[in-house]
Design a protein around this motif. Structure first.
Motif, PDB file in Angstrom:
ATOM      1  N   GLY A  11       0.818  -1.220   0.000  1.00 60.77           N
ATOM      2  CA  GLY A  11       0.000   0.000   0.000  1.00 60.77           C
ATOM      3  C   GLY A  11       0.840   1.253   0.000  1.00 60.77           C
ATOM      4  N   LEU A  12       1.896   1.248   0.850  1.00 55.63           N
ATOM      5  CA  LEU A  12       2.785   2.405   0.883  1.00 55.63           C
ATOM      6  C   LEU A  12       3.466   2.633  -0.457  1.00 55.63           C
ATOM      7  CD1 LEU A  12       4.466   1.988   4.390  1.00 55.63           C
ATOM      8  CD2 LEU A  12       2.872   3.792   3.702  1.00 55.63           C
ATOM      9  N   THR A  13       3.862   1.556  -1.101  1.00 54.52           N
ATOM     10  CA  THR A  13       4.529   1.686  -2.399  1.00 54.52           C
ATOM     11  C   THR A  13       3.579   2.241  -3.453  1.00 54.52           C
ATOM     12  OG1 THR A  13       5.926  -0.200  -1.826  1.00 54.52           O
ATOM     13  CG2 THR A  13       5.844   0.427  -4.148  1.00 54.52           C
ATOM     14  N   VAL A  14       2.352   1.726  -3.469  1.00 54.25           N
ATOM     15  CA  VAL A  14       1.362   2.200  -4.460  1.00 54.25           C
ATOM     16  C   VAL A  14       1.034   3.671  -4.233  1.00 54.25           C
ATOM     17  CG1 VAL A  14      -1.025   1.950  -5.234  1.00 54.25           C
ATOM     18  CG2 VAL A  14       0.393  -0.079  -4.869  1.00 54.25           C
ATOM     19  N   VAL A  15       0.797   4.051  -2.955  1.00 54.91           N
ATOM     20  CA  VAL A  15       0.481   5.452  -2.652  1.00 54.91           C
ATOM     21  C   VAL A  15       1.620   6.364  -3.083  1.00 54.91           C
ATOM     22  CG1 VAL A  15       0.073   7.096  -0.784  1.00 54.91           C
ATOM     23  CG2 VAL A  15      -1.139   4.911  -0.814  1.00 54.91           C
ATOM     24  N   THR A  16       2.843   5.961  -2.789  1.00 54.63           N
ATOM     25  CA  THR A  16       4.000   6.782  -3.158  1.00 54.63           C
ATOM     26  C   THR A  16       4.095   6.942  -4.668  1.00 54.63           C
ATOM     27  OG1 THR A  16       5.169   5.975  -1.196  1.00 54.63           O
ATOM     28  CG2 THR A  16       6.497   7.008  -2.910  1.00 54.63           C
ATOM     29  N   ALA A  17       3.891   5.834  -5.383  1.00 52.04           N
ATOM     30  CA  ALA A  17       3.938   5.909  -6.842  1.00 52.04           C
ATOM     31  C   ALA A  17       2.836   6.817  -7.385  1.00 52.04           C
ATOM     32  CB  ALA A  17       3.813   4.508  -7.430  1.00 52.04           C
ATOM     33  N   ALA A  18       1.634   6.771  -6.773  1.00 52.53           N
ATOM     34  CA  ALA A  18       0.529   7.623  -7.217  1.00 52.53           C
ATOM     35  C   ALA A  18       0.847   9.094  -6.981  1.00 52.53           C
ATOM     36  CB  ALA A  18      -0.761   7.239  -6.487  1.00 52.53           C
ATOM     37  N   VAL A  19       1.410   9.429  -5.830  1.00 56.63           N
ATOM     38  CA  VAL A  19       1.768  10.808  -5.525  1.00 56.63           C
ATOM     39  C   VAL A  19       2.806  11.334  -6.509  1.00 56.63           C
ATOM     40  CG1 VAL A  19       2.809  12.317  -3.808  1.00 56.63           C
ATOM     41  CG2 VAL A  19       1.126  10.619  -3.096  1.00 56.63           C
ATOM     42  N   MET A  20       3.770  10.485  -6.843  1.00 58.53           N
ATOM     43  CA  MET A  20       4.791  10.898  -7.808  1.00 58.53           C
ATOM     44  C   MET A  20       4.165  11.127  -9.186  1.00 58.53           C
ATOM     45  SD  MET A  20       7.997   8.449  -6.748  1.00 58.53           S
ATOM     46  CE  MET A  20       9.049   9.212  -7.968  1.00 58.53           C
ATOM     47  N   ALA A  21       3.212  10.295  -9.535  1.00 62.33           N
ATOM     48  CA  ALA A  21       2.531  10.487 -10.820  1.00 62.33           C
ATOM     49  C   ALA A  21       1.760  11.808 -10.844  1.00 62.33           C
ATOM     50  CB  ALA A  21       1.589   9.313 -11.077  1.00 62.33           C
ATOM     51  N   ILE A  22       1.114  12.166  -9.749  1.00 64.40           N
ATOM     52  CA  ILE A  22       0.394  13.436  -9.655  1.00 64.40           C
ATOM     53  C   ILE A  22       1.363  14.609  -9.824  1.00 64.40           C
ATOM     54  CG2 ILE A  22      -0.914  14.927  -8.093  1.00 64.40           C
ATOM     55  CD1 ILE A  22      -2.190  12.387  -6.937  1.00 64.40           C
ATOM     56  N   ALA A  23       2.521  14.492  -9.203  1.00 66.98           N
ATOM     57  CA  ALA A  23       3.513  15.557  -9.315  1.00 66.98           C
ATOM     58  C   ALA A  23       3.950  15.749 -10.769  1.00 66.98           C
ATOM     59  CB  ALA A  23       4.710  15.261  -8.426  1.00 66.98           C
ATOM     60  N   VAL A  24       4.169  14.655 -11.445  1.00 68.48           N
ATOM     61  CA  VAL A  24       4.565  14.741 -12.858  1.00 68.48           C
ATOM     62  C   VAL A  24       3.451  15.370 -13.691  1.00 68.48           C
ATOM     63  CG1 VAL A  24       5.165  13.378 -14.893  1.00 68.48           C
ATOM     64  CG2 VAL A  24       6.177  12.817 -12.671  1.00 68.48           C
ATOM     65  N   VAL A  37       5.678  23.425  -6.367  1.00 67.60           N
ATOM     66  CA  VAL A  37       4.800  22.495  -5.641  1.00 67.60           C
ATOM     67  C   VAL A  37       5.071  21.062  -6.065  1.00 67.60           C
ATOM     68  CG1 VAL A  37       2.398  21.853  -5.245  1.00 67.60           C
ATOM     69  CG2 VAL A  37       3.019  24.271  -5.392  1.00 67.60           C
ATOM     70  N   ALA A  38       5.209  20.878  -7.360  1.00 66.59           N
ATOM     71  CA  ALA A  38       5.478  19.516  -7.855  1.00 66.59           C
ATOM     72  C   ALA A  38       6.810  18.977  -7.322  1.00 66.59           C
ATOM     73  CB  ALA A  38       5.470  19.527  -9.381  1.00 66.59           C
ATOM     74  N   GLY A  39       7.816  19.870  -7.265  1.00 66.72           N
ATOM     75  CA  GLY A  39       9.120  19.433  -6.730  1.00 66.72           C
ATOM     76  C   GLY A  39       9.026  19.015  -5.283  1.00 66.72           C
ATOM     77  N   ALA A  40       8.279  19.772  -4.470  1.00 66.44           N
ATOM     78  CA  ALA A  40       8.118  19.405  -3.058  1.00 66.44           C
ATOM     79  C   ALA A  40       7.416  18.059  -2.915  1.00 66.44           C
ATOM     80  CB  ALA A  40       7.332  20.511  -2.335  1.00 66.44           C
ATOM     81  N   ILE A  41       6.371  17.914  -3.753  1.00 63.91           N
ATOM     82  CA  ILE A  41       5.658  16.617  -3.701  1.00 63.91           C
ATOM     83  C   ILE A  41       6.585  15.481  -4.118  1.00 63.91           C
ATOM     84  CG2 ILE A  41       3.761  15.308  -4.719  1.00 63.91           C
ATOM     85  CD1 ILE A  41       2.193  17.904  -4.959  1.00 63.91           C
ATOM     86  N   MET A  42       7.407  15.730  -5.138  1.00 63.72           N
ATOM     87  CA  MET A  42       8.331  14.705  -5.615  1.00 63.72           C
ATOM     88  C   MET A  42       9.352  14.329  -4.532  1.00 63.72           C
ATOM     89  SD  MET A  42       9.063  12.874  -8.319  1.00 63.72           S
ATOM     90  CE  MET A  42       8.432  13.789  -9.746  1.00 63.72           C
ATOM     91  N   LEU A  43       9.901  15.332  -3.863  1.00 61.78           N
ATOM     92  CA  LEU A  43      10.876  15.045  -2.794  1.00 61.78           C
ATOM     93  C   LEU A  43      10.244  14.256  -1.660  1.00 61.78           C
ATOM     94  CD1 LEU A  43      12.865  18.405  -2.584  1.00 61.78           C
ATOM     95  CD2 LEU A  43      13.677  16.210  -3.451  1.00 61.78           C
ATOM     96  N   LEU A  44       9.015  14.635  -1.276  1.00 60.57           N
ATOM     97  CA  LEU A  44       8.314  13.918  -0.219  1.00 60.57           C
ATOM     98  C   LEU A  44       8.057  12.469  -0.618  1.00 60.57           C
ATOM     99  CD1 LEU A  44       6.856  13.908   2.500  1.00 60.57           C
ATOM    100  CD2 LEU A  44       4.798  14.731   1.322  1.00 60.57           C
ATOM    101  N   SER A  45       7.673  12.296  -1.883  1.00 64.41           N
ATOM    102  CA  SER A  45       7.407  10.936  -2.368  1.00 64.41           C
ATOM    103  C   SER A  45       8.674  10.090  -2.367  1.00 64.41           C
ATOM    104  CB  SER A  45       6.812  11.018  -3.779  1.00 64.41           C
ATOM    105  OG  SER A  45       5.614  11.768  -3.788  1.00 64.41           O
ATOM    106  N   LEU A  46       9.772  10.694  -2.821  1.00 58.48           N
ATOM    107  CA  LEU A  46      11.036   9.942  -2.822  1.00 58.48           C
ATOM    108  C   LEU A  46      11.464   9.578  -1.407  1.00 58.48           C
ATOM    109  CD1 LEU A  46      13.057  11.902  -5.546  1.00 58.48           C
ATOM    110  CD2 LEU A  46      12.153   9.566  -5.705  1.00 58.48           C
ATOM    111  N   SER A  47      11.239  10.499  -0.458  1.00 56.39           N
ATOM    112  CA  SER A  47      11.601  10.199   0.943  1.00 56.39           C
ATOM    113  C   SER A  47      10.784   9.023   1.469  1.00 56.39           C
ATOM    114  CB  SER A  47      11.369  11.438   1.821  1.00 56.39           C
ATOM    115  OG  SER A  47      12.152  12.523   1.381  1.00 56.39           O
ATOM    116  N   ILE A  48       9.475   9.059   1.178  1.00 59.40           N
ATOM    117  CA  ILE A  48       8.621   7.950   1.623  1.00 59.40           C
ATOM    118  C   ILE A  48       9.069   6.635   0.974  1.00 59.40           C
ATOM    119  CG2 ILE A  48       6.274   7.036   1.584  1.00 59.40           C
ATOM    120  CD1 ILE A  48       5.252   9.900   1.752  1.00 59.40           C
TER     121      ILE A  48
END
Length: 401
Positions: A11-24, A37-48
């Motif tokens: 679940g964590l992996t899927v959510v992270t991948a979805a957030v990264m897709a939204i950022a893109v 905003v997209a960069g911040a979301i991307m960094l947060l997703s990569l951290s997760i």
């Protein structure tokens, strides 16, 4: 990793991948205005994502460690159960053999108690995903006599096992050069059971191997103290055929020699001629391993007729014990053959020991063919103090009792 953690990690992996897709998507659709905003979301997703990967690796490692601990505990539990069954069988054999071996069963009772405590600890320390206990190792049985019942306390005036040393005299010089190790049993009423009777009962009860191992364990520290003053001194230790052929006791015996390798060369394991002739398989292998460990072998000769001295020397036999009147009897040989036997033994550096010398004429006769002798004529076995292995070294001719 535990099965209940798999959905969580997925679940964590899927959510992270979805957030990264939204950022893109935000970058592509909204242009550079949403880049921050997209960069911040991307960094947060990569951290997760990184935290998830690290957690996954650590949980996998804990799971492997947990499985290994469970396997070890299962193995220890199986060995403990086998030990309990074996001890029960020994107690049954002792009951058939009759009284007189209470001290032996006390030793086994202590081992049974420790085994039961081990099994109880295993049940109470069942492994769980959150806490991985250290594998439980069986503790050795206490050497202090206790009741043969696991929960019973040691009764006052219980039997005591004593180490005794009998001097072995170098006949030409007239001084003590070696010792013979014996065991005696002192009952709660003060009466003592001599070694020969003790061994007879141990043989009948099937516990001779345990008795022999106990004797070697008592001898080792005492021998170390004696050899600190006289490096050439040795102690003869009687050993039975059943001991050499018992896998567990033979292993314990060899372990003692390995642990106390500094005194192994001072141990002279004495085996009867009849026992040597009946050795086979594991018994012969144990005898060879004793010789390779540095220990010396001795043979209590019933008859010199048919004895292959060359084969005995290759096996590691350095001493032959014969009766004090062997010269008059020819020890099963004609006078000329007896003389040849003595010359051959001398050439192979096999020493003759005259045993059970009781009177001056026997000592005089033994001096003509034997280098060493022992018996009541010289001195009876003397009891060794319980702390003899930990106190100051004893002079070779001193009273070690």
């Amino acid at each position: 990793m535990s099965r209940h953690m798999v959905p969580v990690m997925l679940g964590l992996t899927v959510v992270t991948a979805a957030v990264m897709a939204i950022a893109v998507y935000l970058v592509v659709s909204a242009g550079m205005g949403m880049a921050a905003v997209a960069g911040a979301i991307m960094l947060l997703s990569l951290s997760i994502l990184i935290i998830t990967a690290v957690t996954l690796v650590k949980l996998s490692g804990h799971e492997r460690s947990l499985v290994a601990h469970r396997d070890q505990i299962r193995k220890v539990s199986a060995r403990s159960g086998a030990a309990v069954d074996r001890l029960a069988a020994l107690e049954a054999r002792q009951a058939e053999a009759g009284p007189g071996l209470d001290w032996v069963m006390a030793e086994f009772g202590a081992l049974r108690r420790d085994v039961h405590e081990l099994l109880l600890a295993q049940k109470q320390a069942a492994p769980s995903p959150r806490a991985v206990p250290e594998p439980v190792a069986p503790q050795p049985a206490s050497s202090k006599p206790v009741s043969s019942k696991p929960a019973a306390a040691t009764p006052p005036g219980s039997d005591t096992l004593n180490l005794e040393l009998e001097p072995v005299i170098e006949l030409a010089a007239g001084h003590t050069s070696h010792y013979r190790a014996l065991l005696s049993l002192t009952g709660g009423d003060g009466r003592s059971v001599a070694y020969d009777q003790l061994i007879q009962k141990a043989e009948q009860g099937g516990v001779r191997p345990a008795l022999d191992v106990r004797l070697v364990r008592l001898v080792a520290p005492v021998l170390r103290r004696l050899r600190a003053r006289n490096p050439g001194i040795r102690i003869f230790v009687p050993i039975g055929r059943t001991t050499l052929g018992a896998r567990e006791e033979a292993g314990r015996l060899l372990a003692i020699l390995q642990r106390d390798s500094d005194v192994a060369s001072g141990m002279v394991f004495e085996l009867s001629q009849s026992d040597l002739g009946r050795l086979e398989g594991l018994g012969l292998e144990t005898l060879a391993r004793l010789a390779r460990s540095g220990a010396i072998l001795a043979l209590r000769v019933v008859s010199a007729e048919g004895v292959d001295l060359g084969a005995l020397r290759q096996l590691g036999v350095r001493y032959l014990t014969v009766p004090p009147d062997a010269a008059e009897m020819g020890h099963g040989l004609a006078p000329a053959a007896w003389s040849d036997f003595l010359r051959h033994a001398q050439a192979l550096h096999i020493y003759l020991v005259a045993g059970s010398i009781k009177a001056p004429p026997q000592a005089t006769a033994a001096n003509k063919f034997a280098r060493f002798g022992f018996g009541p004529f010289f001195a009876p076995p003397r009891r060794v103090r319980p702390d003899a292995g930990t106190t100051a070294a004893v002079a070779p001719n001193a009273n070690v009792a």
